[in-house]
Design a protein around this motif. Structure first.
Motif, mmCIF file in Angstrom:
data_model
loop_
_atom_site.group_PDB
_atom_site.id
_atom_site.type_symbol
_atom_site.label_atom_id
_atom_site.label_comp_id
_atom_site.label_asym_id
_atom_site.label_seq_id
_atom_site.Cartn_x
_atom_site.Cartn_y
_atom_site.Cartn_z
ATOM 1 N N LEU A 180 0.860 -1.181 0.000
ATOM 2 C CA LEU A 180 0.000 0.000 0.000
ATOM 3 C C LEU A 180 0.898 1.233 0.000
ATOM 4 O O LEU A 180 1.871 1.307 0.747
ATOM 5 N N SER A 181 0.553 2.192 -0.806
ATOM 6 C CA SER A 181 1.430 3.341 -1.035
ATOM 7 C C SER A 181 1.653 4.157 0.225
ATOM 8 O O SER A 181 0.718 4.458 0.973
ATOM 9 N N GLN A 182 2.910 4.519 0.467
ATOM 10 C CA GLN A 182 3.243 5.455 1.532
ATOM 11 C C GLN A 182 3.420 6.866 0.988
ATOM 12 O O GLN A 182 3.531 7.824 1.746
ATOM 13 N N SER A 183 3.433 6.987 -0.340
ATOM 14 C CA SER A 183 3.569 8.286 -0.995
ATOM 15 C C SER A 183 3.410 8.080 -2.495
ATOM 16 O O SER A 183 3.829 7.066 -3.039
ATOM 17 N N GLY A 184 2.817 9.061 -3.160
ATOM 18 C CA GLY A 184 2.712 9.007 -4.616
ATOM 19 C C GLY A 184 3.861 9.710 -5.307
ATOM 20 O O GLY A 184 3.844 9.874 -6.534
ATOM 21 N N GLN A 185 4.871 10.107 -4.529
ATOM 22 C CA GLN A 185 5.910 11.002 -5.047
ATOM 23 C C GLN A 185 6.593 10.516 -6.323
ATOM 24 O O GLN A 185 6.718 11.265 -7.292
ATOM 25 N N LEU A 186 7.077 9.286 -6.338
ATOM 26 C CA LEU A 186 7.848 8.824 -7.493
ATOM 27 C C LEU A 186 7.005 8.881 -8.760
ATOM 28 O O LEU A 186 7.503 9.236 -9.837
ATOM 29 N N TYR A 187 5.732 8.535 -8.639
ATOM 30 C CA TYR A 187 4.841 8.597 -9.792
ATOM 31 C C TYR A 187 4.564 10.041 -10.200
ATOM 32 O O TYR A 187 4.394 10.338 -11.387
ATOM 33 N N MET A 188 4.526 10.922 -9.207
ATOM 34 C CA MET A 188 4.308 12.332 -9.530
ATOM 35 C C MET A 188 5.524 12.925 -10.239
ATOM 36 O O MET A 188 5.395 13.824 -11.068
ATOM 37 N N GLU A 189 6.716 12.422 -9.909
ATOM 38 C CA GLU A 189 7.910 12.855 -10.645
ATOM 39 C C GLU A 189 7.794 12.468 -12.116
ATOM 40 O O GLU A 189 8.137 13.253 -13.009
ATOM 41 N N ALA A 190 7.297 11.256 -12.369
ATOM 42 C CA ALA A 190 7.093 10.835 -13.759
ATOM 43 C C ALA A 190 6.083 11.749 -14.446
ATOM 44 O O ALA A 190 6.265 12.154 -15.603
ATOM 45 N N ALA A 191 5.018 12.098 -13.725
ATOM 46 C CA ALA A 191 3.986 12.960 -14.297
ATOM 47 C C ALA A 191 4.518 14.365 -14.561
ATOM 48 O O ALA A 191 4.137 15.001 -15.555
ATOM 49 N N ALA A 192 5.409 14.851 -13.674
ATOM 50 C CA ALA A 192 5.976 16.192 -13.867
ATOM 51 C C ALA A 192 6.818 16.259 -15.132
ATOM 52 O O ALA A 192 6.888 17.302 -15.783
ATOM 53 N N MET A 193 7.455 15.152 -15.483
ATOM 54 C CA MET A 193 8.242 15.132 -16.715
ATOM 55 C C MET A 193 7.346 15.152 -17.955
ATOM 56 O O MET A 193 7.807 15.418 -19.060
ATOM 57 N N GLU A 223 0.402 16.110 -2.794
ATOM 58 C CA GLU A 223 1.790 15.977 -3.224
ATOM 59 C C GLU A 223 2.020 16.629 -4.593
ATOM 60 O O GLU A 223 1.804 16.005 -5.625
ATOM 61 N N PRO A 224 2.453 17.885 -4.615
ATOM 62 C CA PRO A 224 2.803 18.545 -5.870
ATOM 63 C C PRO A 224 4.236 18.182 -6.296
ATOM 64 O O PRO A 224 5.095 17.880 -5.466
ATOM 65 N N GLU A 225 4.463 18.220 -7.584
ATOM 66 C CA GLU A 225 5.795 17.993 -8.152
ATOM 67 C C GLU A 225 5.966 18.959 -9.320
ATOM 68 O O GLU A 225 5.048 19.130 -10.128
ATOM 69 N N TYR A 390 16.136 9.673 -19.507
ATOM 70 C CA TYR A 390 15.568 10.269 -20.710
ATOM 71 C C TYR A 390 15.138 11.717 -20.464
ATOM 72 O O TYR A 390 13.964 12.005 -20.211
ATOM 73 N N GLY A 391 16.109 12.608 -20.497
ATOM 74 C CA GLY A 391 15.803 14.040 -20.489
ATOM 75 C C GLY A 391 15.338 14.602 -19.174
ATOM 76 O O GLY A 391 14.461 15.465 -19.144
ATOM 77 N N SER A 392 15.916 14.150 -18.084
ATOM 78 C CA SER A 392 15.505 14.695 -16.791
ATOM 79 C C SER A 392 15.950 16.148 -16.646
ATOM 80 O O SER A 392 16.853 16.614 -17.343
ATOM 81 N N VAL A 393 15.295 16.831 -15.732
ATOM 82 C CA VAL A 393 15.614 18.243 -15.450
ATOM 83 C C VAL A 393 15.589 18.436 -13.937
ATOM 84 O O VAL A 393 15.045 17.609 -13.208
ATOM 85 N N PRO A 394 16.184 19.511 -13.438
ATOM 86 C CA PRO A 394 16.019 19.814 -12.007
ATOM 87 C C PRO A 394 14.533 19.895 -11.683
ATOM 88 O O PRO A 394 13.761 20.524 -12.419
ATOM 89 N N HIS A 395 14.126 19.237 -10.618
ATOM 90 C CA HIS A 395 12.721 19.282 -10.230
ATOM 91 C C HIS A 395 12.595 19.109 -8.729
ATOM 92 O O HIS A 395 13.486 18.568 -8.068
ATOM 93 N N SER A 396 11.503 19.600 -8.199
ATOM 94 C CA SER A 396 11.279 19.603 -6.752
ATOM 95 C C SER A 396 9.824 19.278 -6.460
ATOM 96 O O SER A 396 8.949 19.430 -7.309
ATOM 97 N N GLY A 397 9.582 18.836 -5.237
ATOM 98 C CA GLY A 397 8.215 18.541 -4.824
ATOM 99 C C GLY A 397 8.097 18.495 -3.318
ATOM 100 O O GLY A 397 9.096 18.598 -2.587
ATOM 101 N N PHE A 398 6.878 18.318 -2.861
ATOM 102 C CA PHE A 398 6.638 18.258 -1.416
ATOM 103 C C PHE A 398 5.337 17.522 -1.146
ATOM 104 O O PHE A 398 4.535 17.286 -2.050
ATOM 105 N N GLY A 399 5.147 17.165 0.098
ATOM 106 C CA GLY A 399 3.901 16.538 0.517
ATOM 107 C C GLY A 399 3.362 17.218 1.755
ATOM 108 O O GLY A 399 4.091 17.400 2.735
ATOM 109 N N LEU A 400 2.097 17.615 1.711
ATOM 110 C CA LEU A 400 1.438 18.196 2.877
ATOM 111 C C LEU A 400 0.474 17.182 3.456
ATOM 112 O O LEU A 400 -0.371 16.634 2.742
ATOM 113 N N GLY A 401 0.602 16.910 4.756
ATOM 114 C CA GLY A 401 -0.305 15.996 5.442
ATOM 115 C C GLY A 401 -1.597 16.715 5.804
ATOM 116 O O GLY A 401 -1.586 17.674 6.576
ATOM 117 N N LEU A 402 -2.703 16.256 5.220
ATOM 118 C CA LEU A 402 -3.976 16.939 5.416
ATOM 119 C C LEU A 402 -4.398 16.943 6.886
ATOM 120 O O LEU A 402 -4.791 17.980 7.433
#
Length: 430
Positions: A180-193, A223-225, A390-402
């Protein structure tokens, strides 16, 4: 005319009908006061014996708590109540009688209330907290849509973990292992690309055997990215977002904040920018405050975070934590390889960390080395490694606990009150 309680302001001096439940009542010989709720708000109904049929007055006096009914009467202004309106009742039509409702107006223990969480949600206080939670959710969508973010939904079942598998719930996905996911971060990094600026909003799970007032087993994360965003850019988004949430709650939930007894003068100070302090300076600050037990390289506990937050009037960013206590995906600071480019946002008044964020490693060789260093399965992370290949760029993100954010803004002592049906270490019911 059938209306809801929150529409009462638009029907002053008009006769209306509302479907309600009886939250509480009191009566004298000639007047009955009904505390009514309909899900939108709470309002008082006044039944005057001399102005209604005897049957209606006796019904008002005898109705039991949580009985449902249609009430008909005239809406009047009531300057004595925070809501501002009441109903002069003319008619009552009972829908369903409730008998022996377990949560009475007397005091109940926390465990009893948690066992009856499905009913406790009806109470005045819990209603106010959930309304504020809803406003934070509404404002979240408004903020990120306004800022040009795309909402992307990451999976809840995953084959790998962003921060290791020690605190994950394991399950079988047919013949494979899944978590069960502890964070969607890695997938959001893919989406940000793919989309530049994205955010997710969904449930996350931590198999952490903690009983503190800040922890839940199941909780919700925003979780924004952001592609092409460095740490400083991300911090600006974070403080603007949090300030926007606070203002939205102040603007739209004044009645709920008053009902909870929340000191809004504290919240009114939450205007961006927020102060920043490095981890190293935070350790120095703690030692000055008498925390001799903390040493550089150790993570902060709740007392440490509270002491740091007490030094500021606003939420404070603690930046540049030691590399050894942070996850594999955080890049080293070019000026000091012992620390990483990250920040936690600590809320005032002892509510602790509400945001964790960082830049992400985008250099392929560095990422491969870090995955190896952390002993992670490179094959399991092969899709994530592709992002750097494949073409990564500097990127950042965070998670806010509701839930922690709701606790802070409402003044709730424990996060179990900030989610409709909390999952705690020893609680899976109701």
């Amino acid at each position: 005319m059938k209306i809801t309680i929150n529409q009462a302001k638009d029907y002053v001096n008009q006769e209306v009908t509302i479907g309600v439940w009886l939250a509480n009542k009191r009566s004298s010989g000639k007047i009955a006061f009904l505390q009514m709720r309909d899900g939108t708000a709470f309002m008082q109904g006044v039944v005057v014996k001399a102005e209604v049929e005897e049957e209606i007055f006796q019904l008002a006096k005898s109705m039991t708590q949580e009985t449902s009914f249609y009430v008909t009467g005239t809406i009047q202004e009531d300057t004595r109540s925070p809501f501002g309106y009441e109903m002069a009742v003319k008619g009552i039509q009972v829908i369903a009688e409730a008998h022996d409702y377990p949560i009475t107006p007397k005091e109940h223990g926390t465990e009893f209330l948690m066992d009856h969480r499905h009913l406790w949600l009806r109470s005045n206080r819990q209603h106010a907290i959930m309304k504020i939670r809803n406003e934070i959710i509404r404002a979240t969508y408004e903020f990120f849509n306004r800022e040009g973010f795309i909402k992307i939904d990451p999976p809840i079942l995953t084959g790998s973990a962003p921060e290791g598998t020690t605190e994950l719930f394991h399950t079988k996905y047919f013949e494979e292992d899944a978590y069960l996911s502890q964070s969607g971060q890695l997938y959001m990094e893919a989406a940000a690309m793919a989309f530049g600026k994205v955010f997710s909003f969904g449930p996350t799970f931590r198999a952490e055997k903690s009983k503190t007032r800040r922890h839940l087993i199941e909780f919700w994360m925003i979780e924004p990215e952001m592609a092409f965003y460095e740490l400083k850019d991300s911090l600006e988004v974070q403080e603007n977002y949090v300030a926007f949430l606070v203002k939205s709650v102040l603007d739209h939930c004044a009645l709920e904040l008053e009902r909870l007894g929340r000191d809004t003068t504290v919240l009114e100070k939450m205007i961006a920018p927020f102060p920043r302090i490095t981890y190293t300076d935070a350790v120095k600050l703690l030692k000055e405050k008498g925390f001799d037990d903390i040493e550089w390289g150790e993570d902060f506990g709740a007392p440490h975070e509270t002491a740091i937050a007490d030094s500021f009037e606003k939420p404070v960013f603690i930046t540049h934590y030691p590399k050894g206590i942070k996850p594999f995906y955080m890049p080293e600071d070019p000026e000091n390889p012992d620390v990483v480019l990250c920040a936690d946002l600590i809320a005032p008044e002892g509510y602790g960390e509400i945001i964790g964020g960082s830049e992400r490693i985008h250099d392929l060789d560095v990422l491969l080395e870090r995955i190896k260093e952390f002993g992670l399965d490179e094959e399991a992370y092969s899709w994530y490694i592709d992002l750097a290949r494949y073409g990564s760029v500097p990127h950042s993100g965070f998670g806010l606990g509701l839930e922690r954010t709701v606790a802070w803004l409402t003044g709730a002592e424990h996060v179990r009150e900030t989610i409709p049906f909390p999952r705690l270490l020893n609680r899976l019911y109701p």
